[in-house]
Design a protein around this motif. Structure first.
Motif, mmCIF file in Angstrom:
data_model
loop_
_atom_site.group_PDB
_atom_site.id
_atom_site.type_symbol
_atom_site.label_atom_id
_atom_site.label_comp_id
_atom_site.label_asym_id
_atom_site.label_seq_id
_atom_site.Cartn_x
_atom_site.Cartn_y
_atom_site.Cartn_z
ATOM 1 N N GLN B 87 6.575 -6.503 3.744
ATOM 2 C CA GLN B 87 5.262 -6.633 4.381
ATOM 3 C C GLN B 87 4.223 -5.860 3.584
ATOM 4 O O GLN B 87 4.525 -4.915 2.869
ATOM 5 N N ALA B 88 2.981 -6.256 3.743
ATOM 6 C CA ALA B 88 1.892 -5.663 2.979
ATOM 7 C C ALA B 88 1.347 -4.423 3.684
ATOM 8 O O ALA B 88 0.933 -3.455 3.050
ATOM 9 N N ARG B 89 1.360 -4.466 5.028
ATOM 10 C CA ARG B 89 0.756 -3.364 5.780
ATOM 11 C C ARG B 89 1.730 -2.197 5.882
ATOM 12 O O ARG B 89 2.913 -2.375 6.206
ATOM 13 N N ILE B 90 1.243 -1.000 5.595
ATOM 14 C CA ILE B 90 2.072 0.196 5.755
ATOM 15 C C ILE B 90 1.605 0.909 7.019
ATOM 16 O O ILE B 90 0.447 1.302 7.115
ATOM 17 N N PRO B 91 2.487 1.036 7.997
ATOM 18 C CA PRO B 91 2.083 1.679 9.258
ATOM 19 C C PRO B 91 1.538 3.089 8.991
ATOM 20 O O PRO B 91 2.043 3.803 8.127
ATOM 21 N N ARG B 92 0.525 3.470 9.748
ATOM 22 C CA ARG B 92 -0.138 4.763 9.569
ATOM 23 C C ARG B 92 0.836 5.929 9.761
ATOM 24 O O ARG B 92 0.722 6.966 9.138
#
Ligand SMILES: [Fe+2]
Ligand SMILES: [Zn+2]
Lengths: 88, 351
Positions: B87-92
């Protein structure tokens, strides 16, 4: 002749000397007050209670006045040496 | 039991940390260490991937990032996740804790407590270990006992006669006055045993060339909680250090211990022996290494037994303290206070 050793130079040093050949411990507060005991727990309690119960070591001064490095003139000086390799 | 968390602890020797991931638990926190390719500095991170808790120390180092060996979550030197598989989004919240590290005197010091209190100036020194004027041997033994037992053990050297008979006990010890000092402001405990006139043990006469009787000092300087120094000083009778602290006419052995809790019931027992004579002499190094390791192992065996005994007894068991415990009692009191101080902010934050 006094063979009491003192190595630490801070302003709030508490010392306990073990009298050679006896079971007696002598506590010396940074204020100059002294107390004898044969129980190290009791003696630490007395020392750390400073100034409570700490008589001025000489009549001409109050507790807390002179720093530990300068014992009053009427008492024998301790053998005061720099700790070997310790930080100043 | 509470650890004194807001303190510096030795996590490793510098030579233990390289380009291999290195796992070690300090104060109950599993940590992973490595040396940065870019800067050479030691990095310390929490040793659990945020995803499914896999140990990062069992993973792979790629440049200055750790790639989790389970699903490939990737962390940089600060513990920030820079890659999540698929996935592209890295969780905060995708980051692992990082810990302040200082390399000094051949040790890797780590700070587990509140980050903003990690002042490098608080780290006590053992300068001999990295000083070319000294030759040092060192090691580390795992101890299956709580760190307080090792502190007790090291603060009272009168156990030498019984536990280490024939190794480090000397007959003059019984006739030596002992002074215990506590510097309340600087939190140092010092126990002096100064023998003015003693026989020179054969090891010292052989390795130093001193002939005849000696002045022998054995001084403990403990900087709670972690650093313990035993200054051993040998000089011809009557020779004392100079006023400025220099001591050119004496021979010195500096025994250094770093006492680092691993868990509540286990301890990392780092030991080193530095000397300023017989420099580079392999025979002397071998003797000191073997001798000190033997002594350390005798303590380890005894303290491992003691830990088992203590775990089985009620918490309010009453001990007896006598004169030889004067230094150990002082150490316990300061350790207790340090642990209480570290506990306060945690409690306040929970409230
Ligand atoms: Fe020992
Ligand atoms: Zn006092």
């Amino acid at each position: 002749m006094n063979d009491r050793v003192a190595m630490l130079r801070g302003n709030t040093v508490y010392r306990i000397h073990w009298e050679l050949g006896t079971d007696v411990l002598i506590g010396v507060c940074h204020c100059g007050a002294e107390h004898e005991s044969e129980d190290p727990i009791e003696l630490w309690e007395w020392l750390l209670a400073h100034p409570e119960g700490h008589e001025p070591p000489a009549a001409d001064r109050q507790p807390d006045q002179p720093p530990a490095d300068q014992p009053p003139a009427d008492r024998e000086p301790v053998v005061d040496r720099q700790p070997v390799g310790a930080q100043a | 039991m509470t650890f004194a968390r807001n303190q510096w602890y030795v996590a490793a020797y510098g030579h233990e940390i390289g380009r291999e991931l290195f796992g070690r638990t300090i104060l109950g926190e599993p940590l992973v260490f490595y040396r940065s390719e870019e800067t050479g500095e030691v990095v310390a991170l929490a040793d659990r991937c945020v995803h499914r808790r896999y140990p990062l120390s069992e993973s792979r180092l790629e440049g200055d990032t750790i790639v989790c060996g389970y699903h490939g979550f990737t962390y940089d030197k600060t513990g920030t996740c820079v890659f999540v598989p698929g996935q592209a989004r890295i969780p905060r919240t995708a980051r692992v804790a990082s810990y302040p590290v200082v390399e000094q005197d051949t040790f890797v010091w780590v700070w587990i407590g509140e980050r903003d209190k990690a002042d490098e100036a608080l780290i006590p020194r053992a300068p001999w270990l990295a000083d070319p004027a000294y030759t040092t041997v060192c090691g580390m033994e795992p101890l299956a006992a709580r760190y307080e037992l090792l502190v007790d053990n090291l603060m009272d050297l009168s156990h030498e006669t019984y536990l280490h008979g024939g190794y480090i006990g000397t007959p003059e010890v019984a006739n030596t006055p002992i002074t215990t000092e506590v510097d309340e402001d600087n939190k140092v405990i010092y126990v002096s045993r100064h023998m003015a006139d003693a026989a020179c043990p054969p090891f010292y006469s052989k390795s130093t060339g001193i002939e005849g009787r000696i002045t022998r000092w054995q001084d403990i300087e403990y900087h709670p909680p972690c650093l313990y120094l035993l200054h051993s000083r040998i000089a011809p009778v009557g020779v004392l250090p100079n006023e400025d602290g220099t001591d050119p006419d004496a021979f010195h052995v500096e025994v250094v211990y770093a006492i680092t809790p691993e868990t509540e019931h286990s301890t990392h027992d780092f030991w080193a022996v530095a000397r300023d004579f017989a420099l580079g002499d392999q025979e002397v190094s071998d003797f000191l290494r073997e001798n000190n390791r033997t002594v350390v192992m005798q303590d380890v065996v005894a303290l491992d037994i003691l830990e088992q005994v203590i775990q089985k007894e009620p918490a309010d068991y009453q001990e007896l303290s006598v004169n030889i415990d004067t230094g150990g009692l002082a150490a316990r009191r300061i350790l207790k206070r340090m642990a209480a101080e570290s506990d306060e902010p945690v409690k306040a934050a929970r409230a």
